[in-house]
Design an enzyme around this catalytic site. Structure first.
Site, short mmCIF file in Angstrom:
data_model
loop_
_atom_site.label_atom_id
_atom_site.label_comp_id
_atom_site.label_asym_id
_atom_site.label_seq_id
_atom_site.Cartn_x
_atom_site.Cartn_y
_atom_site.Cartn_z
N SER A 1 -38.15 40.88 28.79
CA SER A 1 -38.72 42.22 28.94
C SER A 1 -37.96 43.05 29.98
CB SER A 1 -40.20 42.08 29.28
OG SER A 1 -40.85 43.25 28.86
N HIS B 1 -45.47 39.73 22.70
CA HIS B 1 -44.52 39.89 23.80
C HIS B 1 -44.68 38.72 24.79
CE1 HIS B 1 -42.09 42.52 26.33
NE2 HIS B 1 -42.92 42.29 27.34
C1 GCU Z 1 -43.98 47.34 30.18
C2 GCU Z 1 -42.80 48.28 30.03
C3 GCU Z 1 -41.64 47.63 29.28
C4 GCU Z 1 -41.31 46.31 29.87
C5 GCU Z 1 -42.54 45.44 29.96
C6 GCU Z 1 -42.35 44.09 30.65
O1 GCU Z 1 -44.58 47.14 28.94
O2 GCU Z 1 -43.25 49.44 29.40
O3 GCU Z 1 -40.50 48.46 29.29
O4 GCU Z 1 -40.28 45.69 29.14
O5 GCU Z 1 -43.54 46.11 30.69
O6 GCU Z 1 -41.48 43.96 31.48
O7 GCU Z 1 -43.12 43.17 30.35
#
Ligand code: GCU
Length: 419
Positions: A258, A399
């Protein structure tokens, strides 16, 4: 620089008030022009490695330095390493778990970060290593009470946060499987390099504050942000590995999830010591094409996470079409090394299709070196990884980082490292 900043602040103000719409409808994805990474800014077409390395690649790097992540500082910050612990009986005796404190100092101010390693005990010679930050502290990756809390954790977590619990994120770290396959892992809490929250206090506790221009940087449209700092920190972990006899320096992979996937790609672009660069669900401003404006977009990410980027990036809020570059060019910067991008089916916020597209569109850079890119613009099915010199998979689920992801990363590294 000043003019750029005035424009930036006008655009910033506009974007705060702009209706922030998040698109999840494929039919609403705008038709966009894919910036041709094989054409230099003066129109020269790249057909050989020399033109790529000496002309085009630096131009692409400059886009990311000046317009997205900001300019990394190269002054050397002295660092010393202090051994904290060494447990030779970790994971039922399969691994040695070590903790080492990094002390960064500019002579006036010191900052500390703690690296934790799992190193296979059964090894013939040097071992390949995964460098990967954790989000919730080294203590979150295992149950072991001997693991120290990360120095900056208290800055970003309230005392009653469940994140202080040991092992609270161990599902993301299948250490035993990794060790069984002969890989070592070195991890560090990313908050130690740049505490990931809004506010001046966080920047003051980040490594950015150790650099000479710290006090003036607020006036620079290309001042580096947290992603740049995290990328810098990953390279400092490699500096440490260079002092370690057990680490195979020709076989260093970086894996980031992420926001750390964004930072891993940026670290890989800048530091050729990373031979395999892995982005797990990195999405917007990571592996996903910005111009698709699907899921998270530039307006939203620069509003909510303004400290991650340089101020100039918000020029493109609600205006991705104007970007003279896109994220496929970031992926291309890994050539002639290896890169792997992974998506999760339900992770629409990160635009899985845009992550695939960018990875595929990066192919020409690899082909210049006689390497094989993904070789298709057809999105593969769930759990059907593509592993050429560039790799990609999409797995079922949300995710996250799962054992399935790690297993594919090890398969890919085995291929790349000839294991
Ligand atoms: C949020 C953010 C993302 C990121 C994510 C994470 O959702 O909007 O851009 O990748 O956090 O790091 O889990």
């Amino acid at each position: 620089m000043k003019r750029a900043l005035i424009v930036a602040s006008i655009l910033l103000t506009c974007s705060v008030y702009a209706q922030e719409t998040i698109n999840y409808d494929e039919s609403m994805v705008p038709t966009f022009i894919i910036p041709d990474m094989m054409v230099c800014n003066d129109g020269t077409r790249v057909t050989d490695v020399m033109t790529w390395e000496q002309k085009r690649r630096p131009e692409i790097m400059e886009y990311f330095f000046s317009q997205e992540y900001g300019r990394t500082r190269y002054e050397k910050i002295p660092v010393s390493y202090e051994d904290i612990s060494r447990d030779r009986k970790a994971l039922g005796g399969k691994a040695t778990c070590r903790q080492v404190r990094f002390v960064f100092s500019n002579g006036e101010k010191k900052l500390e970060a703690i690296a934790m390693m799992m190193i296979p005990n059964k090894r013939k010679g040097k071992v390949p290593v995964f460098v990967a930050y954790n989000f919730k502290g080294n203590h979150s990756t295992v149950d072991d009470p001997a693991i120290e809390y990360s120095p900056n954790f208290g800055l970003v977590k309230k005392p009653d946060s469940p994140d202080w619990e040991r092992g609270c994120q161990k599902s993301r770290w299948c250490f035993e499987k990794i060790i069984d396959r002969g890989y070592a892992v070195i991890t560090m809490c990313y908050h130690d390099i740049y505490p990931d929250a809004h506010g001046q206090e966080m920047t003051d506790h980040s490594i950015v504050s150790l650099f000479p221009d710290y006090l003036e940087r607020g006036t620079f449209s290309d001042a580096w942000g947290a992603i740049g700092a995290w990328a810098w920190g990953s390279s400092r972990i490699v500096d440490f590995l260079e002092t370690q006899k057990w680490a195979d320096l020709d076989k260093i992979a970086i894996m980031g999830h992420s926001r750390q996937g964004k930072a891993a790609l940026w670290a890989g672009a800048q530091d050729e010591r990373f031979k395999v660069v892995i982005s797990n669900d990195s999405g917007c401003s990571g592996a996903a094409m910005a111009k698709r404006v699907f899921g998270e977009n530039v307006a939203r990410i620069t509003r909510v996470f303004d400290w991650w980027f340089c101020p100039a990036y918000s020029f493109y809020s609600d205006n991705e079409a104007a970007m003279p570059f896109d994220q496929h060019e970031l992926i291309a910067l890994m050539a002639p090394r290896h890169v792997y991008v992974a998506s999760a089916q339900e992770d629409r916020w990160a635009d899985p299709k845009g992550e695939f597209l960018a990875t595929s569109l990066a192919s020409p850079a690899f082909e210049l070196y006689g390497m094989e890119g993904l070789g298709t613009l057809e999105w593969p099915g769930i759990h059907q990884p593509i592993m050429h010199d560039v790799g990609y998979h999409i797995r079922a689920g949300v995710h996250d980082v799962t054992d399935y992801d790690w297993e594919r990363y090890m398969d890919f590294c085995d291929l790349c490292f000839g294991r």
